[in-house]
Design a protein around this motif. Structure first.
Motif, PDB file in Angstrom:
ATOM      1  N   LYS A  27     -16.630  -4.177 -14.807  1.00  0.00           N
ATOM      2  CA  LYS A  27     -16.429  -2.738 -15.048  1.00  0.00           C
ATOM      3  C   LYS A  27     -16.477  -1.944 -13.742  1.00  0.00           C
ATOM      4  O   LYS A  27     -17.066  -0.870 -13.659  1.00  0.00           O
ATOM      5  N   ARG A  28     -15.875  -2.539 -12.739  1.00  0.00           N
ATOM      6  CA  ARG A  28     -15.744  -1.870 -11.440  1.00  0.00           C
ATOM      7  C   ARG A  28     -14.261  -1.656 -11.178  1.00  0.00           C
ATOM      8  O   ARG A  28     -13.411  -2.123 -11.930  1.00  0.00           O
ATOM      9  N   THR A  29     -13.985  -1.004 -10.063  1.00  0.00           N
ATOM     10  CA  THR A  29     -12.587  -0.884  -9.655  1.00  0.00           C
ATOM     11  C   THR A  29     -12.460  -1.390  -8.224  1.00  0.00           C
ATOM     12  O   THR A  29     -13.388  -1.271  -7.432  1.00  0.00           O
ATOM     13  N   LEU A  30     -11.304  -1.948  -7.932  1.00  0.00           N
ATOM     14  CA  LEU A  30     -10.981  -2.288  -6.551  1.00  0.00           C
ATOM     15  C   LEU A  30     -10.205  -1.078  -6.046  1.00  0.00           C
ATOM     16  O   LEU A  30      -9.075  -0.848  -6.437  1.00  0.00           O
ATOM     17  N   ASP A  31     -10.882  -0.267  -5.227  1.00  0.00           N
ATOM     18  CA  ASP A  31     -10.369   1.074  -4.968  1.00  0.00           C
ATOM     19  C   ASP A  31      -9.326   1.122  -3.866  1.00  0.00           C
ATOM     20  O   ASP A  31      -8.427   1.950  -3.882  1.00  0.00           O
ATOM     21  N   LEU A  32      -9.498   0.247  -2.879  1.00  0.00           N
ATOM     22  CA  LEU A  32      -8.703   0.430  -1.675  1.00  0.00           C
ATOM     23  C   LEU A  32      -8.423  -0.917  -1.018  1.00  0.00           C
ATOM     24  O   LEU A  32      -9.336  -1.734  -0.880  1.00  0.00           O
ATOM     25  N   ILE A  33      -7.175  -1.113  -0.649  1.00  0.00           N
ATOM     26  CA  ILE A  33      -6.834  -2.288   0.155  1.00  0.00           C
ATOM     27  C   ILE A  33      -6.305  -1.749   1.475  1.00  0.00           C
ATOM     28  O   ILE A  33      -5.313  -1.008   1.504  1.00  0.00           O
ATOM     29  N   VAL A  34      -7.003  -2.071   2.549  1.00  0.00           N
ATOM     30  CA  VAL A  34      -6.573  -1.609   3.868  1.00  0.00           C
ATOM     31  C   VAL A  34      -5.915  -2.788   4.579  1.00  0.00           C
ATOM     32  O   VAL A  34      -6.571  -3.798   4.866  1.00  0.00           O
ATOM     33  N   ALA A  35      -4.618  -2.657   4.832  1.00  0.00           N
ATOM     34  CA  ALA A  35      -3.905  -3.714   5.559  1.00  0.00           C
ATOM     35  C   ALA A  35      -3.831  -3.319   7.028  1.00  0.00           C
ATOM     36  O   ALA A  35      -3.354  -2.232   7.359  1.00  0.00           O
ATOM     37  N   ILE A  36      -4.335  -4.184   7.900  1.00  0.00           N
ATOM     38  CA  ILE A  36      -4.277  -3.909   9.347  1.00  0.00           C
ATOM     39  C   ILE A  36      -2.981  -4.514   9.872  1.00  0.00           C
ATOM     40  O   ILE A  36      -2.786  -5.730   9.824  1.00  0.00           O
ATOM     41  N   ASP A  37      -2.115  -3.640  10.361  1.00  0.00           N
ATOM     42  CA  ASP A  37      -0.784  -4.078  10.781  1.00  0.00           C
ATOM     43  C   ASP A  37      -0.739  -4.287  12.297  1.00  0.00           C
ATOM     44  O   ASP A  37      -1.022  -3.364  13.063  1.00  0.00           O
TER      45      ASP A  37
ATOM     46  N   ARG B 125       0.865  -3.096  -3.244  1.00  0.00           N
ATOM     47  CA  ARG B 125       1.706  -1.908  -3.050  1.00  0.00           C
ATOM     48  C   ARG B 125       2.170  -1.393  -4.402  1.00  0.00           C
ATOM     49  O   ARG B 125       2.144  -0.198  -4.672  1.00  0.00           O
ATOM     50  N   LEU B 126       2.569  -2.330  -5.283  1.00  0.00           N
ATOM     51  CA  LEU B 126       3.064  -1.956  -6.605  1.00  0.00           C
ATOM     52  C   LEU B 126       2.008  -1.214  -7.409  1.00  0.00           C
ATOM     53  O   LEU B 126       2.324  -0.360  -8.218  1.00  0.00           O
ATOM     54  N   SER B 127       0.724  -1.563  -7.173  1.00  0.00           N
ATOM     55  CA  SER B 127      -0.322  -0.905  -7.963  1.00  0.00           C
ATOM     56  C   SER B 127      -0.844   0.353  -7.259  1.00  0.00           C
ATOM     57  O   SER B 127      -1.805   0.968  -7.722  1.00  0.00           O
ATOM     58  N   GLY B 128      -0.253   0.719  -6.120  1.00  0.00           N
ATOM     59  CA  GLY B 128      -0.579   1.991  -5.469  1.00  0.00           C
ATOM     60  C   GLY B 128      -1.926   2.020  -4.761  1.00  0.00           C
ATOM     61  O   GLY B 128      -2.456   3.082  -4.476  1.00  0.00           O
ATOM     62  N   ARG B 129      -2.497   0.852  -4.494  1.00  0.00           N
ATOM     63  CA  ARG B 129      -3.836   0.857  -3.879  1.00  0.00           C
ATOM     64  C   ARG B 129      -3.804   0.509  -2.397  1.00  0.00           C
ATOM     65  O   ARG B 129      -4.837   0.368  -1.765  1.00  0.00           O
ATOM     66  N   LEU B 130      -2.601   0.342  -1.848  1.00  0.00           N
ATOM     67  CA  LEU B 130      -2.496  -0.183  -0.483  1.00  0.00           C
ATOM     68  C   LEU B 130      -2.365   0.935   0.554  1.00  0.00           C
ATOM     69  O   LEU B 130      -1.565   1.849   0.394  1.00  0.00           O
ATOM     70  N   THR B 131      -3.175   0.842   1.596  1.00  0.00           N
ATOM     71  CA  THR B 131      -3.013   1.730   2.744  1.00  0.00           C
ATOM     72  C   THR B 131      -2.836   0.851   3.980  1.00  0.00           C
ATOM     73  O   THR B 131      -3.638  -0.056   4.208  1.00  0.00           O
ATOM     74  N   THR B 132      -1.789   1.116   4.745  1.00  0.00           N
ATOM     75  CA  THR B 132      -1.550   0.317   5.950  1.00  0.00           C
ATOM     76  C   THR B 132      -1.986   1.115   7.163  1.00  0.00           C
ATOM     77  O   THR B 132      -1.708   2.308   7.271  1.00  0.00           O
ATOM     78  N   VAL B 133      -2.705   0.427   8.059  1.00  0.00           N
ATOM     79  CA  VAL B 133      -3.252   1.086   9.243  1.00  0.00           C
ATOM     80  C   VAL B 133      -2.745   0.354  10.484  1.00  0.00           C
ATOM     81  O   VAL B 133      -2.726  -0.882  10.513  1.00  0.00           O
ATOM     82  N   ASP B 134      -2.339   1.113  11.488  1.00  0.00           N
ATOM     83  CA  ASP B 134      -1.875   0.514  12.741  1.00  0.00           C
ATOM     84  C   ASP B 134      -3.068  -0.150  13.454  1.00  0.00           C
ATOM     85  O   ASP B 134      -4.048   0.514  13.778  1.00  0.00           O
ATOM     86  N   GLY B 135      -2.944  -1.460  13.678  1.00  0.00           N
ATOM     87  CA  GLY B 135      -4.048  -2.189  14.303  1.00  0.00           C
ATOM     88  C   GLY B 135      -3.695  -2.698  15.679  1.00  0.00           C
ATOM     89  O   GLY B 135      -4.319  -3.641  16.171  1.00  0.00           O
ATOM     90  N   SER B 136      -2.694  -2.064  16.315  1.00  0.00           N
ATOM     91  CA  SER B 136      -2.235  -2.608  17.605  1.00  0.00           C
ATOM     92  C   SER B 136      -3.045  -2.076  18.795  1.00  0.00           C
ATOM     93  O   SER B 136      -2.911  -2.585  19.896  1.00  0.00           O
ATOM     94  N   GLY B 137      -3.871  -1.062  18.556  1.00  0.00           N
ATOM     95  CA  GLY B 137      -4.620  -0.472  19.675  1.00  0.00           C
ATOM     96  C   GLY B 137      -5.984  -1.109  19.869  1.00  0.00           C
ATOM     97  O   GLY B 137      -6.232  -2.245  19.458  1.00  0.00           O
ATOM     98  N   GLU B 138      -6.863  -0.333  20.501  1.00  0.00           N
ATOM     99  CA  GLU B 138      -8.238  -0.796  20.728  1.00  0.00           C
ATOM    100  C   GLU B 138      -8.977  -0.918  19.392  1.00  0.00           C
ATOM    101  O   GLU B 138      -8.628  -0.229  18.420  1.00  0.00           O
ATOM    102  N   ILE B 139     -10.038  -1.721  19.398  1.00  0.00           N
ATOM    103  CA  ILE B 139     -10.851  -1.895  18.183  1.00  0.00           C
ATOM    104  C   ILE B 139     -11.321  -0.542  17.649  1.00  0.00           C
ATOM    105  O   ILE B 139     -11.259  -0.254  16.458  1.00  0.00           O
ATOM    106  N   SER B 140     -11.774   0.328  18.590  1.00  0.00           N
ATOM    107  CA  SER B 140     -12.332   1.622  18.165  1.00  0.00           C
ATOM    108  C   SER B 140     -11.254   2.524  17.547  1.00  0.00           C
ATOM    109  O   SER B 140     -11.542   3.284  16.623  1.00  0.00           O
TER     110      SER B 140
END
Ligand code: AMP
Length: 215
Positions: free
Chosen positions: A126-136, A182-197
């Protein structure tokens, strides 16, 4: 409480980012790769089965990985009864020194089948998987990073041939998971090409927005 998956190809920085986020937000952090490496180093029956598979860069069977995921939640608990009907997420929260705001998983799911299993488990609790963060991260940078990591990690799966195989498997088996989310609308893609911070601040922005909606 929010539940997050950190997703990305080998070398994208999933583990690094998940560790930073778990510290900052006091999330429970579960890394299936770390759980498997621990089994290997302790030479447990699971570790002995998994080692050769991991050394080849192949995916370990779902039965093993799902079992480790469940166990990780239960081990953090103050409630040692595996047959307990209590929600492991609640149990895990009680065993935690401070109240975590959520759970962050890295290294899982790696196949559409695993993603469906995770949805099933989360729904049952009875939880939700709220967010999928894809590091691109672009492919040439991924390869450079894995080689840099190989020089210091001592990981037996950071050799040239195995790295190539892991990236092929990612393209074939893991990349389709992105379309599933993506189809379920939970995906957020983040640019991961820079520094860790820099990557970290981008992910924090997304999480802060989600937490602001929750409260
Ligand atoms: P990682 O540390 O996430 O790069 O994982 C290292 C290795 O552990 C992978 O190459 C796989 O052999 C295995 N592994 C980790 N997570 C999974 C998973 N969800 N499914 C199958 N195998 C996994």
């Amino acid at each position: 409480m929010i539940n997050i998956v950190i997703f990305g190809a080998p070398g994208a920085g999933k583990g690094t980012q998940a560790t930073l986020l778990a510290e900052k937000y006091d999330f429970l952090h579960i890394s299936t790769g770390d759980l498997l490496r621990q089994e290997v180093s302790l030479r447990t029956p699971i570790g002995l089965r998994a080692k050769a598979i991991m050394d080849r860069g192949d995916l370990v069977g779902d039965d093993i990985v799902v079992q480790l995921l469940h166990r990780a939640l239960q081990q953090r608990s103050t409630h040692p009864d595996p047959d307990s009907q209590e929600d492991p997420w609640d149990v895990a929260r009680k065993g935690h020194s401070r109240r975590p705001e959520g759970c962050i998983v890295d290294g899982f799911p790696r196949t559409v089948q695993q993603a469906q299993t995770l949805d099933f488990v989360v729904r049952r609790l009875k939880r939700t998987l709220d967010l999928i963060v894809a590091i691109d991260v672009p492919r040439d940078l991924l390869i450079q990073r894995i080689y840099e990591r190989a020089a210091v990690s001592g990981r037996s799966d950071d050799t040239e041939e195995v790295i190539r195989h892991r990236l092929e498997l990612y393209d074939r088996q893991t990349q389709p998971v992105l379309d599933y989310y993506r189809l379920s609308g939970r995906l957020t893609t983040v640019d991961g090409s820079g520094e860790i911070s820099q990557t970290n601040s981008r992910i924090c922005q997304v999480i802060d927005q989600m937490l602001a909606k929750e409260h």
